[in-house]
Design a protein around this motif. Structure first.
Motif, mmCIF file in Angstrom:
data_model
loop_
_atom_site.group_PDB
_atom_site.id
_atom_site.type_symbol
_atom_site.label_atom_id
_atom_site.label_comp_id
_atom_site.label_asym_id
_atom_site.label_seq_id
_atom_site.Cartn_x
_atom_site.Cartn_y
_atom_site.Cartn_z
ATOM 1 N N ASP A 172 -3.859 -92.912 48.822
ATOM 2 C CA ASP A 172 -4.436 -91.951 48.260
ATOM 3 C C ASP A 172 -5.156 -90.875 49.079
ATOM 4 O O ASP A 172 -5.293 -91.180 50.158
ATOM 5 N N HIS A 173 -5.237 -89.643 48.771
ATOM 6 C CA HIS A 173 -5.327 -88.551 49.635
ATOM 7 C C HIS A 173 -6.621 -88.506 50.397
ATOM 8 O O HIS A 173 -6.548 -88.478 51.838
ATOM 9 N N TYR A 174 -7.739 -89.095 49.898
ATOM 10 C CA TYR A 174 -8.945 -89.372 50.936
ATOM 11 C C TYR A 174 -8.918 -90.236 51.706
ATOM 12 O O TYR A 174 -9.089 -89.981 53.066
ATOM 13 N N THR A 175 -7.942 -91.515 51.663
ATOM 14 C CA THR A 175 -7.832 -92.608 52.542
ATOM 15 C C THR A 175 -6.882 -92.180 53.661
ATOM 16 O O THR A 175 -7.349 -92.109 54.764
ATOM 17 N N ARG A 176 -5.861 -91.272 53.021
ATOM 18 C CA ARG A 176 -5.027 -90.819 54.239
ATOM 19 C C ARG A 176 -5.452 -89.695 54.962
ATOM 20 O O ARG A 176 -5.329 -89.781 56.226
ATOM 21 N N ASN A 177 -6.350 -88.920 54.557
ATOM 22 C CA ASN A 177 -7.021 -88.050 55.047
ATOM 23 C C ASN A 177 -7.932 -88.462 56.431
ATOM 24 O O ASN A 177 -7.976 -88.091 57.577
ATOM 25 N N LYS A 178 -8.628 -89.680 56.048
ATOM 26 C CA LYS A 178 -9.304 -90.267 56.841
ATOM 27 C C LYS A 178 -8.640 -90.947 58.050
ATOM 28 O O LYS A 178 -9.076 -90.869 59.208
ATOM 29 N N PHE A 179 -7.448 -91.390 57.702
ATOM 30 C CA PHE A 179 -6.623 -91.957 58.924
ATOM 31 C C PHE A 179 -6.051 -90.816 59.708
ATOM 32 O O PHE A 179 -6.246 -91.120 60.887
ATOM 33 N N ASN A 180 -5.834 -89.750 59.047
ATOM 34 C CA ASN A 180 -5.207 -88.695 60.053
ATOM 35 C C ASN A 180 -6.319 -88.317 60.938
ATOM 36 O O ASN A 180 -5.966 -87.854 62.124
ATOM 37 N N LYS A 181 -7.555 -87.798 60.394
ATOM 38 C CA LYS A 181 -8.674 -87.499 61.314
ATOM 39 C C LYS A 181 -8.701 -88.372 62.267
ATOM 40 O O LYS A 181 -9.137 -88.155 63.416
ATOM 41 N N LEU A 182 -8.928 -89.871 62.141
ATOM 42 C CA LEU A 182 -9.113 -90.957 63.255
ATOM 43 C C LEU A 182 -7.950 -90.771 64.042
ATOM 44 O O LEU A 182 -8.206 -90.810 65.540
ATOM 45 N N LEU A 183 -6.785 -90.531 63.714
ATOM 46 C CA LEU A 183 -5.632 -90.674 64.615
ATOM 47 C C LEU A 183 -5.785 -89.310 65.469
ATOM 48 O O LEU A 183 -5.358 -89.257 66.599
ATOM 49 N N GLY A 184 -6.189 -88.346 64.991
ATOM 50 C CA GLY A 184 -6.523 -86.940 65.757
ATOM 51 C C GLY A 184 -7.303 -87.259 66.877
ATOM 52 O O GLY A 184 -7.025 -86.666 67.884
ATOM 53 N N ILE A 185 -8.433 -87.896 66.563
ATOM 54 C CA ILE A 185 -9.417 -88.112 67.707
ATOM 55 C C ILE A 185 -8.561 -89.069 68.815
ATOM 56 O O ILE A 185 -8.680 -88.698 69.982
ATOM 57 N N TRP A 186 -7.946 -90.031 68.428
ATOM 58 C CA TRP A 186 -7.092 -90.873 69.584
ATOM 59 C C TRP A 186 -6.142 -90.002 70.183
ATOM 60 O O TRP A 186 -5.557 -90.084 71.478
ATOM 61 N N TRP A 187 -5.427 -89.091 69.518
ATOM 62 C CA TRP A 187 -4.326 -87.955 70.144
ATOM 63 C C TRP A 187 -5.146 -87.197 71.207
ATOM 64 O O TRP A 187 -4.679 -87.190 72.294
ATOM 65 N N HIS A 188 -6.409 -86.627 71.176
ATOM 66 C CA HIS A 188 -7.142 -86.194 71.697
ATOM 67 C C HIS A 188 -7.902 -86.821 73.143
ATOM 68 O O HIS A 188 -8.389 -86.366 74.080
ATOM 69 N N SER A 189 -7.672 -88.198 72.698
ATOM 70 C CA SER A 189 -8.348 -88.770 73.963
ATOM 71 C C SER A 189 -7.231 -89.357 75.031
ATOM 72 O O SER A 189 -6.313 -88.850 74.869
ATOM 73 N N THR A 190 -7.749 -89.861 76.263
ATOM 74 C CA THR A 190 -6.679 -90.126 76.945
ATOM 75 C C THR A 190 -6.315 -91.838 76.986
ATOM 76 O O THR A 190 -5.335 -92.199 77.736
ATOM 77 N N LEU A 191 -6.829 -92.509 75.861
ATOM 78 C CA LEU A 191 -6.543 -93.953 75.863
ATOM 79 C C LEU A 191 -5.073 -94.304 75.439
ATOM 80 O O LEU A 191 -4.715 -95.582 76.041
#
Length: 314
Positions: A172-191
């Motif tokens: 659903d839109h809410y759950t997918r958006n939550k995952f997208n935001k978390l992935l965005g944080i990982w993208w901008h980290s160096t891990l």
């Protein structure tokens, strides 16, 4: 072999049978021998074991033009050739099912050596010498990764894999958006940043590791390719935790996960670095497991674990 069903027996004059005998050539004493056919259950494609009666051995054939899983839009013969070449590559490095032949005419058949033995799943089910078996798998993966190191790394591929899983789940839109935001944080980290990529198994399920005569074999390299090596580690750790969750307590997996990662790591510093990045790939592993059919309560648990892993980003 567990998970297989007898289908029929084929004799001289059967086109596929005669081609197999010709390919194996000197391995066959009796060119007129019968072949018992067993279908492997729960495979992503039609996969059969061909047992040569009175010859004392079997081979495996995977028919890439007969998909059984969720992925059906691909060129089966390209996949057949890729897996054949992948097996030739890794056969020089680790124990695997040796590639024997391919044939486009028989639904893009890939024929490989049959590896009999006991799977890692059996050791997980019985918790019998499981730490020893995990040490063996860690050593195999370490050897594969160390001997396939390249100077090219595409971080975008790591996230493309993730989004493919999310697309398949049709959240659903809410759950997918939550995952997208978390992935965005990982993208901008160096891990998830790396200087190198490694040839990884990429299908690190417990059934793909077979123990025979105190050796561990990795099978099924259809999905393999160059990625971050921690991908393999994270997927197996998710498989371990999922297994024990289904047995009643995911916490029981923690000592085994720690043992596996410690045996893969060269030293304490590398162990620390791996465990910092591991949650990203464990989350991927949870979503991969979620693609299977589960009852709603357990499916929610899998998504919850995936989000918990992604929330570990610093």
């Amino acid at each position: 072999m567990s998970g297989e069903s007898y289908i029929n027996t084929i004799k001289k004059g059967h086109k596929f049978r005669d081609w197999l005998v010709g390919v194996l050539d000197d391995s066959i004493r009796d060119n007129n021998c019968r072949i018992n056919v067993y279908k492997i259950n729960s495979a992503s494609h039609t996969v059969c074991r061909y047992e040569f009666v009175d010859e004392g051995f079997s081979v495996m054939a995977k028919f890439l033009a007969e998909p059984k899983g969720e992925t059906k839009e691909y060129d089966p013969c390209d996949v057949m050739i890729d897996e054949y070449n992948n097996l030739k590559k890794v056969d020089k490095i680790i124990n695997t099912s040796k590639p024997i032949a391919v044939n486009r005419k028989f639904n893009c058949a890939l024929v490989t050596e049959y590896i009999s033995g006991t799977s890692l799943m059996w050791y997980m089910d019985h918790e019998n010498h499981l730490n020893n078996r995990l040490s063996d798998v860690a050593a195999l993966l370490r050897k594969l990764h160390d001997n396939t190191k390249t100077d090219f790394y595409d971080k975008e591929n790591e996230f493309n894999d993730f989004h493919w899983n999310l697309d398949f789940l049709n959240l659903d839109h809410y759950t997918r958006n939550k995952f997208n935001k978390l992935l965005g944080i990982w993208w901008h980290s160096t891990l998830v940043d790396e200087k190198h990529s490694y040839f990884i198994h990429r299908d690190v399920t417990p059934l793909n590791y077979i123990f025979q005569d105190n050796k561990v074999y990795a099978i099924d390299f259809e999905s393999s390719g160059y990625r971050n090596r921690i991908h393999d580690l994270g997927v197996l750790c998710a498989e371990l935790k999922n297994h024990f969750a289904l047995k009643g307590s995911d916490y029981r997996a923690e000592p085994y996960i720690r043992h596996f990662l410690w045996n893969y790591s060269r030293d304490e510093n590398e162990f620390r670095d791996i465990t910092a990045t591991l949650p990203f790939y464990m989350a991927y592993g949870w979503l991969r497991i979620a693609r299977l059919k589960w009852h709603p309560g357990y499916y929610d648990y899998l998504l919850k674990e995936a989000k918990a892993c992604l929330n570990a980003v610093k």
